[in-house]
Write an enzyme that holds these catalytic residues in place. Structure first.
Site, PDB file in Angstrom:
ATOM      1  N   HIS A 110      -5.036  18.250 -32.812  1.00  0.00           N
ATOM      2  CA  HIS A 110      -4.959  18.249 -31.353  1.00  0.00           C
ATOM      3  C   HIS A 110      -6.235  18.836 -30.748  1.00  0.00           C
ATOM      4  O   HIS A 110      -6.827  18.263 -29.821  1.00  0.00           O
ATOM      5  CB  HIS A 110      -3.733  19.068 -30.928  1.00  0.00           C
ATOM      6  CG  HIS A 110      -3.474  19.064 -29.457  1.00  0.00           C
ATOM      7  ND1 HIS A 110      -2.636  19.969 -28.864  1.00  0.00           N
ATOM      8  CD2 HIS A 110      -3.946  18.273 -28.460  1.00  0.00           C
ATOM      9  CE1 HIS A 110      -2.595  19.729 -27.563  1.00  0.00           C
ATOM     10  NE2 HIS A 110      -3.375  18.715 -27.291  1.00  0.00           N
ATOM     11  N   GLU A 113      -9.038  16.435 -31.239  1.00  0.00           N
ATOM     12  CA  GLU A 113      -8.960  15.350 -30.267  1.00  0.00           C
ATOM     13  C   GLU A 113      -9.651  15.731 -28.968  1.00  0.00           C
ATOM     14  O   GLU A 113     -10.316  14.917 -28.320  1.00  0.00           O
ATOM     15  CB  GLU A 113      -7.486  15.016 -30.018  1.00  0.00           C
ATOM     16  CG  GLU A 113      -7.224  14.033 -28.894  1.00  0.00           C
ATOM     17  CD  GLU A 113      -6.066  14.479 -28.031  1.00  0.00           C
ATOM     18  OE1 GLU A 113      -6.249  14.553 -26.800  1.00  0.00           O
ATOM     19  OE2 GLU A 113      -4.975  14.747 -28.575  1.00  0.00           O
ATOM     20  N   HIS A 114      -9.515  16.984 -28.556  1.00  0.00           N
ATOM     21  CA  HIS A 114     -10.207  17.462 -27.351  1.00  0.00           C
ATOM     22  C   HIS A 114     -11.708  17.588 -27.586  1.00  0.00           C
ATOM     23  O   HIS A 114     -12.516  17.150 -26.764  1.00  0.00           O
ATOM     24  CB  HIS A 114      -9.654  18.823 -26.949  1.00  0.00           C
ATOM     25  CG  HIS A 114      -8.337  18.781 -26.254  1.00  0.00           C
ATOM     26  ND1 HIS A 114      -8.129  19.331 -25.012  1.00  0.00           N
ATOM     27  CD2 HIS A 114      -7.131  18.264 -26.621  1.00  0.00           C
ATOM     28  CE1 HIS A 114      -6.869  19.159 -24.644  1.00  0.00           C
ATOM     29  NE2 HIS A 114      -6.245  18.515 -25.621  1.00  0.00           N
ATOM     30  N   GLU A 186     -12.030  24.426 -25.600  1.00  0.00           N
ATOM     31  CA  GLU A 186     -10.884  23.538 -25.696  1.00  0.00           C
ATOM     32  C   GLU A 186      -9.783  24.074 -26.603  1.00  0.00           C
ATOM     33  O   GLU A 186      -8.605  23.811 -26.365  1.00  0.00           O
ATOM     34  CB  GLU A 186     -11.336  22.161 -26.203  1.00  0.00           C
ATOM     35  CG  GLU A 186     -12.297  21.449 -25.281  1.00  0.00           C
ATOM     36  CD  GLU A 186     -11.673  21.102 -23.945  1.00  0.00           C
ATOM     37  OE1 GLU A 186     -10.508  20.662 -23.923  1.00  0.00           O
ATOM     38  OE2 GLU A 186     -12.356  21.270 -22.909  1.00  0.00           O
TER      39      GLU A 186
END
Length: 1045
Positions: A110, A113-114, A186
């Site tokens: 996750h 992904e950022h 992030e």
């Protein structure tokens, strides 16, 4: 964004319709588009074995039901898989997905992904993803992380834009910078609470860290995550791919880079393209810009089959209490879940999905009758039904909102119903209703069909299933019918196999613990203290230094010249018109007809106003809308009604509507919108159902009303954590326009609290008696208008059926003088925008009746709703101007400008919120918002600073052009055939009015933007309202200007 067991963890709040691209670094590929008539013909010229730009074709399959041809290819050097869907649709889509299988809950896929979208080798500027939102005409841009894959999709109607976005996405996915500062921003970081004050305490910060705290503030998400982790405990599904906030701080930058190296490789990738652009140009660009630089590897990311249990298991978990639960004493959730088969068997998957619907969908399903109708709980448990999001599917059934002592009863009922279904099977009519729904879904056209296909095949394809086979739905329907014919006990045998004789089942209960949130906070503080105590003096100094470095990077203006961008000159000066025809039944009831290629479906809408409704009944309008199609009508009880709706329509919905006037913020329509769709052949049946609902709804079943009330109250309470910013915005605007109070009553926290009070009533007879009174004011043709979207061939038949409906419902025959308005402040305006010129005298033609409050005085109100959330949802609204005011377009551009050039940086990058920005709606409210935000008062300060920035004119012509592109991406977003003409029907916005707005949009300039900022957004000159949903806040509590709730 995370989309694992609890939904989808998506990186960006970016279903943004934005921008086209060229500029900066050119993309040297042909930008031709296939002639739409030859899309299928051209694609069928491909033959198996054909080599194209490093790829080999291995399958070409026509799927006539979906009007598409699928081409499967493999990349020769890397083994990357590719699926192209050729279809006559200009809204072209690209996605690339990677199988991402973490073995811990640090949220590495996750966070990755950022971070990959924060800069790449070719596009070095920070955060090219968000910058492309204002440099393209994308109809969709996003990225999301599921339990076992990560996907990066975008779509656009512009061929040049497609190539520019493709270039940015390819470089981000395969060649990201993965800078440490971006990881800190992030993912997570230790930083001083006040970064430039080394004496302030160290705290955890990070966008994903705060996002996941917000995700698990929703108890439904928490339960769904526990369920997946415990039902599939032996591999990647035993962890939280989105990240557990208590584990995220364990992730290191080095581990992030290592995960990218092993998972983001073409050998682990699946490429998907869709639309009417030529396949060759996609393959050439993907080969030249990415794949030519790689060779084949074995990524080793496959997910093994879960070892099966020899006996069922039970587990109990806790959660935070819900202060808005319908019954505070009944907050336990319990379900039984069964592990099913491998999802790559597409027919078995199809069968089990249908079986699930037969078991749990609607009031005729056996589990609904046994669990919902008996009122043991408020609603089904989260994740009810079939779930095919993991390598092996599962089925869950249970209840939420039960007393803890009822767990045993629920368990016994589940076992009993399984036995009864094995014995008795299902009614043939219910099976037919379900297959009719499949037929409707095949024909219904959406604006994001490509995206729907990409996500539909993603999980199956991720585990090496055949994505094309999944699209051949009609063949599966035929095989399903044949299976039933060959074996009448076909479905009963499945129930026996997967439920009765399946020992791999989990009984999961979850109950609230009053100390849950306090304990979570305590554990987090303990982990923070542990990290802080382990720091050396040098490490502390480095943290302070890195914090300042990050702030400096976030505050530095970025050179985005390397990014491609569209020019304003690339935008069409005009747009395609939508012709409509008007007719008038008995000279009174207007009906709008819009001929569209609806693929054999008729779409019907009707609007009736509630001007005559007494004030004390208005809070009950949302409940009335919720239940009016679910209580029975005519000779049908509620179960029979539901069956007929399933058999003859694609759904019938009723919702309250508040329609702001185009010229005056103190004028609005209040009413109810009725919508439905059906196959052409079923139009008489659908209109008969509406006729029965209008003429003879059944309001005698208090027990069933109780069931519907509890479900509605539970659904509203559950929805607040995921929609907190919307609730905050509705509250902030409550006192700013005359319609604001009604908006809050229908759609705000007030409605949630109202439904909770109704749910708590010992008897509902008093509520039941209000429904016929509301019906008298709403379900008639006196202040009605209708619309029909259908194919040209069907319009004539549709007009007969709609006229028959209108003539046979209450209304005609009453004398005009008998039509009394409860409120005297009602004014009439011409219904057709071409005739609009202000108010008209009664009876001078087709009119609409609006509430007009010329003496309304806006006033400021600031409200803090203290809720058990670890994050805040903040909104501030400003009253500005109505749609037709020339300043509206300037404010629309300014909203996008402030979001992209100021608020994104201050609220997300610096503040750590998951999202933030400003919107301008048709209501005329300039609405600032933040989402899953660790801050509150500081965020409101950022809202105010953004206005000062705008008034000072600290933006360039390039910034203005990008903001315009962003607005045009919304204005020119694709509209489904079902919704063509909708703006005209609801708001009276004609194509000519839209063209005028378009011309004003082109003309917006620097001076105009500074002017509207000073004119409309200066504190004191305009009225502001604010609202915060979130945890206890000492500074707000000390401030007497805030109302505490």
């Amino acid at each position: 964004m995370f989309v694992g067991a609890a939904g989808r963890w998506c990186r960006r709040i970016a279903e943004r319709r934005e921008k086209d691209a060229e500029g900066g670094r050119p993309v040297n590929h042909c930008t031709c588009r296939w002639n739409s008539s030859s899309v299928g013909e051209r694609i069928r010229q491909y033959t198996v074995g054909k080599k194209i730009h490093g790829f080999t074709v291995n399958q070409v399959t026509a799927v006539p039901d979906l009007f598409l041809t699928a081409v499967k290819l493999n990349h020769d050097n890397t083994g990357a898989q590719y699926l192209h869907i050729a279809r006559d649709d200009p809204n072209n889509l690209f996605s690339v997905q990677f199988r991402t299988t973490p073995l811990n809950s640090t949220g590495v896929p996750h966070i990755l992904e950022h971070v990959v979208l924060c800069g790449s080798e070719k596009y070095q500027c920070r955060d090219p993803f968000f910058k492309m939102l204002t440099r393209s005409l994308a109809t969709f841009m996003n990225a999301f992380t599921a339990s076992d894959y990560t996907m990066y999709p975008f779509s656009t109607q512009n061929s040049k834009d497609f190539q520019n976005l493709l270039s940015v996405y390819l470089d981000a996915a395969f060649f990201p910078c993965l800078r440490e500062l971006d990881f800190w921003q992030e993912g997570w970081r230790l930083e001083h609470e006040t970064p430039d004050d080394p004496g302030s305490p160290l705290v955890f910060k990070g966008v994903v860290f705060n996002e996941m705290k917000g995700v698990f503030a929703n108890n439904e998400n928490l339960y769904a995550q526990h369920l997946q982790n415990k039902l599939l405990p032996d591999h990647t599904y035993s962890v939280i791919s989105g990240g557990d906030p208590l584990h995220i701080p364990k992730l290191t930058w080095e581990e992030l880079k290592s995960f990218h190296a092993t998972h983001y490789h073409p050998s682990n990738a699946r490429f998907f393209t869709y639309g009417d652009l030529p396949l060759e140009q996609h393959l050439q660009q993907i080969q030249e810009e990415a794949l030519c630089k790689f060779h084949n590897i074995d990524p080793g990311t496959s997910v093994p089959i879960q070892p099966r249990w020899s006996e069922p298991r039970e587990c109990h978990v806790t959660c935070g209490p819900d202060s808005l639960a319908p019954d505070p004493a009944k907050q336990t959730t319990y379900s039984v879940s069964f592990l099913l088969g491998d999802i790559t068997d597409s027919f078995e998957t199809f069968t089990l999905s249908l079986l699930s619907s037969l078991l749990v969908s609607g009031p005729n399903s056996p589990f609904y009758k046994a669990l919902i109708d008996t009122r043991i709980g408020t609603d089904f448990s989260p994740s009810v039904g079939y779930d095919g999001s993991t390598r092996e599917a599962c089925f869950s059934v249970g209840l939420q909102g039960i007393a803890e002592h009822d767990i045993k009863t629920v368990k016994q009922i589940i076992t009993k119903i399984i036995d009864e279904v094995i014995e008795n099977g299902f009614e043939e009519e219910r099976i037919e209703a379900l297959l009719h729904k499949v037929e409707i879904q095949l024909k219904h056209q959406t604006t994001h069909f490509g995206l729907a296909l990409a996500t539909y095949v993603a999980t199956n394809w991720n585990h090496d299933g055949d994505p094309v086979e999944m699209l051949r739905i009609s063949e599966k329907v035929a095989r399903f019918r044949q299976s039933l014919k060959d074996n009448p006990h076909f479905l009963q045998d499945k129930v026996k196999q997967y439920f009765k004789e399946n020992p791999h089942q989990l009984a999961l209960s979850m109950s609230p613990d009053v100390g849950y949130l306090e304990n979570q906070t305590k554990v987090e503080k303990g982990k923070l203290q542990e990290k802080v105590n382990s720091l050396s003096l040098e490490e502390r100094q480095e943290i302070y230094k890195k914090g300042l470095e990050l702030i400096a990077a976030q505050s530095t203006s970025q050179d985005a010249s390397s990014l491609p961008a569209l020019e304003i000159s690339d935008i069409q000066q005009t747009f395609p018109l939508t012709p409509v025809e008007m007719s008038y039944v008995e000279g009174e009831v207007p009906v709008q007809y819009c001929s569209q290629p609806t693929n054999g479906i008729v779409y019907f809408k009707a609007f009736t106003n509630l001007n005559t409704l007494p004030e004390e009944l208005k809070p009950y309008v949302p409940l009335f809308c919720n239940v009016i199609t679910r209580m029975g009508c005519g000779n049908l009880d509620y179960r029979q009604q539901d069956q007929q709706i399933e058999l003859k329509t694609g759904g019938m919905a009723v919702s309250p509507k508040i329609l702001q006037d185009n010229d005056n913020l103190d004028m609005y329509e209040q009413g109810v919108l009725f919508t439905s769709l059906c196959l052409d052949r079923n139009l008489p049946d659908m209109m008969q159902l509406w006729m029965d609902i209008f003429n003879s709804p059944r309001f005698e079943d208090e027990e069933h009303l109780r069931v519907l009330v509890m479900m509605a109250a539970q659904e509203l309470a559950n929805g607040i954590p995921d929609s907190g910013h919307q609730y905050a915005a509705v509250r902030a605007g409550k006192t700013l326009t005359s319609a604001g109070r009604l908006q809050e009553m229908f759609n705000g926290i007030s409605q949630v609290q109202h439904m909770k009070r109704i749910a708590e009533k010992p008897e509902l007879l008093s509520v039941l008696r209000k429904l016929p009174r509301i019906k008298m004011h709403l379900l008639n043709n006196e202040n009605m208008r209708c619309s029909v979207n259908a194919t040209t061939q069907v319009i004539a038949e549709a007009s007969k059926e709609v006229e028959k409906f209108i003539r046979n419902i209450p209304g005609f025959g009453k004398k005009k003088k008998d039509k009394k308005l409860i409120r005297s402040n009602i004014t009439e305006k011409a219904l057709n925008p071409e005739e609009a010129g202000g108010e008209v005298s009664a009876g001078s033609g087709a009119t609409k009746k609006l509430v007009f409050e010329p003496t309304f005085k806006a006033c400021q109100m600031k409200t803090h709703f203290q809720l058990p959330f670890p994050v805040n949802y903040v909104s501030e609204c400003v009253r500005t101007v109505p749609y037709m005011n020339p300043d509206f377009t300037k404010l629309h551009v300014l909203a996008r400008l402030l979001t992209a050039k100021f608020l994104h940086r201050e609220i997300r990058e610096k503040g750590g919120a998951y999202g933030g920005g400003v919107n301008l709606s048709h209501s005329g409210l300039f609405t600032f918002y933040s989402y899953r935000d660790p801050n509150s008062i500081d965020t409101i300060s950022a809202f105010r600073r953004s206005v000062d920035w705008a008034k000072a004119g600290k933006f360039t012509q390039e910034d203005i052009d990008e903001a315009k592109l962003s607005v045009f991406s919304t204005v020119d977003a694709p509209v489904a055939p079902s919704d063509k003409g909708l703006d005209r029907f609801l708001y009276g916005i004609s194509d000519e009015m839209k063209q005028k707005r378009r011309e004003e949009l082109f003309a917006v300039d620097h001076g105009g933007l500074v002017g509207v900022a000073n004119k409309h957004l200066t504190t004191g000159h305009s009225t502001w309202g604010a609202a915060i949903l979130g945890p206890e806040n000492e500074s707000i509590a000390r401030d007497p200007t805030w109302v505490q709730r």
